[in-house]
Design a protein around this motif. Structure first.
Motif, PDB file in Angstrom:
ATOM      1  N   TYR A   7       0.835  -1.199   0.000  1.00  0.00           N
ATOM      2  CA  TYR A   7       0.000   0.000   0.000  1.00  0.00           C
ATOM      3  C   TYR A   7       0.877   1.260   0.000  1.00  0.00           C
ATOM      4  N   TYR A   8       1.866   1.307   0.917  1.00  0.00           N
ATOM      5  CA  TYR A   8       2.762   2.465   0.994  1.00  0.00           C
ATOM      6  C   TYR A   8       3.612   2.609  -0.268  1.00  0.00           C
ATOM      7  N   PHE A   9       4.113   1.496  -0.759  1.00  0.00           N
ATOM      8  CA  PHE A   9       4.963   1.535  -1.953  1.00  0.00           C
ATOM      9  C   PHE A   9       4.192   2.111  -3.147  1.00  0.00           C
ATOM     10  N   ILE A  10       2.987   1.627  -3.356  1.00  0.00           N
ATOM     11  CA  ILE A  10       2.191   2.114  -4.497  1.00  0.00           C
ATOM     12  C   ILE A  10       1.794   3.578  -4.303  1.00  0.00           C
ATOM     13  N   GLN A  11       1.408   3.948  -3.072  1.00  0.00           N
ATOM     14  CA  GLN A  11       1.030   5.342  -2.820  1.00  0.00           C
ATOM     15  C   GLN A  11       2.213   6.288  -3.019  1.00  0.00           C
ATOM     16  N   CYS A  12       3.425   5.821  -2.701  1.00  0.00           N
ATOM     17  CA  CYS A  12       4.618   6.681  -2.816  1.00  0.00           C
ATOM     18  C   CYS A  12       5.228   6.678  -4.214  1.00  0.00           C
ATOM     19  N   THR A  13       4.786   5.792  -5.079  1.00  0.00           N
ATOM     20  CA  THR A  13       5.308   5.752  -6.455  1.00  0.00           C
ATOM     21  C   THR A  13       4.199   6.124  -7.429  1.00  0.00           C
ATOM     22  N   TRP A  14       3.276   5.231  -7.651  1.00  0.00           N
ATOM     23  CA  TRP A  14       2.161   5.437  -8.572  1.00  0.00           C
ATOM     24  C   TRP A  14       1.294   6.619  -8.136  1.00  0.00           C
ATOM     25  N   GLY A  15       1.125   6.790  -6.835  1.00  0.00           N
ATOM     26  CA  GLY A  15       0.316   7.893  -6.296  1.00  0.00           C
ATOM     27  C   GLY A  15       1.156   9.006  -5.703  1.00  0.00           C
ATOM     28  N   LEU A  96      -5.822   4.632  -9.717  1.00  0.00           N
ATOM     29  CA  LEU A  96      -5.654   5.644 -10.767  1.00  0.00           C
ATOM     30  C   LEU A  96      -4.273   6.291 -10.805  1.00  0.00           C
ATOM     31  N   GLY A  97      -3.545   6.222  -9.715  1.00  0.00           N
ATOM     32  CA  GLY A  97      -2.207   6.806  -9.669  1.00  0.00           C
ATOM     33  C   GLY A  97      -2.204   8.272 -10.063  1.00  0.00           C
TER      34      GLY A  97
END
Length: 156
Positions: A7-15, A96-97
């Motif tokens: 969750y954190y990884f995606i929020q900090c990259t894609w999002g 959606l990033g």
């Protein structure tokens, strides 16, 4: 634990764009109460509205619409439902990033704050949560947390 890290990884990259904005708001409201909810960083603030920016969620301490709904819901229940709704927006950010602010953020803000939209919702008794951005956030929040969201409550 793996889910939270992902969750954190995606929020900090894609999002990253919305999470960076959320971090700025977090720093500006550092003295407010904070806690974690399914991995999201929750801040209770004194603003009348709530907003989700990546993994950062800012929820109002006292929902302005409580007076209209106090015969049916407690303050705690409404606050919890609002939290589930706002958490749904964090899931939209995961999906959606970089498009989140364009597809969700801007339309949601306009739907919530444009006087013509406010007038239309009040005159036709349309729920704020019937708009596509909000309805989808409700669905995602309920799906992921297993808790009730705002449904189609009339808050205006």
């Amino acid at each position: 634990m793996i889910r939270i890290i992902l969750y954190y990884f995606i929020q900090c990259t894609w999002g990253a764009v919305q999470s960076a904005l959320g971090l700025i708001y977090f720093i500006l409201h550092f003295s407010d109460r904070h806690y974690f909810y399914h991995g999201a960083v929750i801040t209770e603030w004194s603003a009348k509205s709530s907003v989700s920016l990546g993994m950062f969620v800012f929820v109002t301490r006292e929902p302005y619409f409580y007076d209209k709904l106090k015969n049916a819901y407690t303050m705690e229940e409404l606050s919890q439902r609002l939290l589930v709704h706002e958490y749904g927006h964090t899931i939209q950010s995961l999906i959606l990033g970089p498009l989140y602010l364009i597809i969700i953020g801007i339309p949601s803000t306009l739907w919530g704050f444009l006087p013509c939209c406010n007038t239309k919702r009040r005159a036709k008794r349309i729920s704020y949560f019937s708009f596509f951005t909000e309805k989808w956030a409700n669905s995602l929040g309920e799906l992921v947390t297993g808790q009730k969201s705002m449904e189609n409550l009339l808050i205006d």
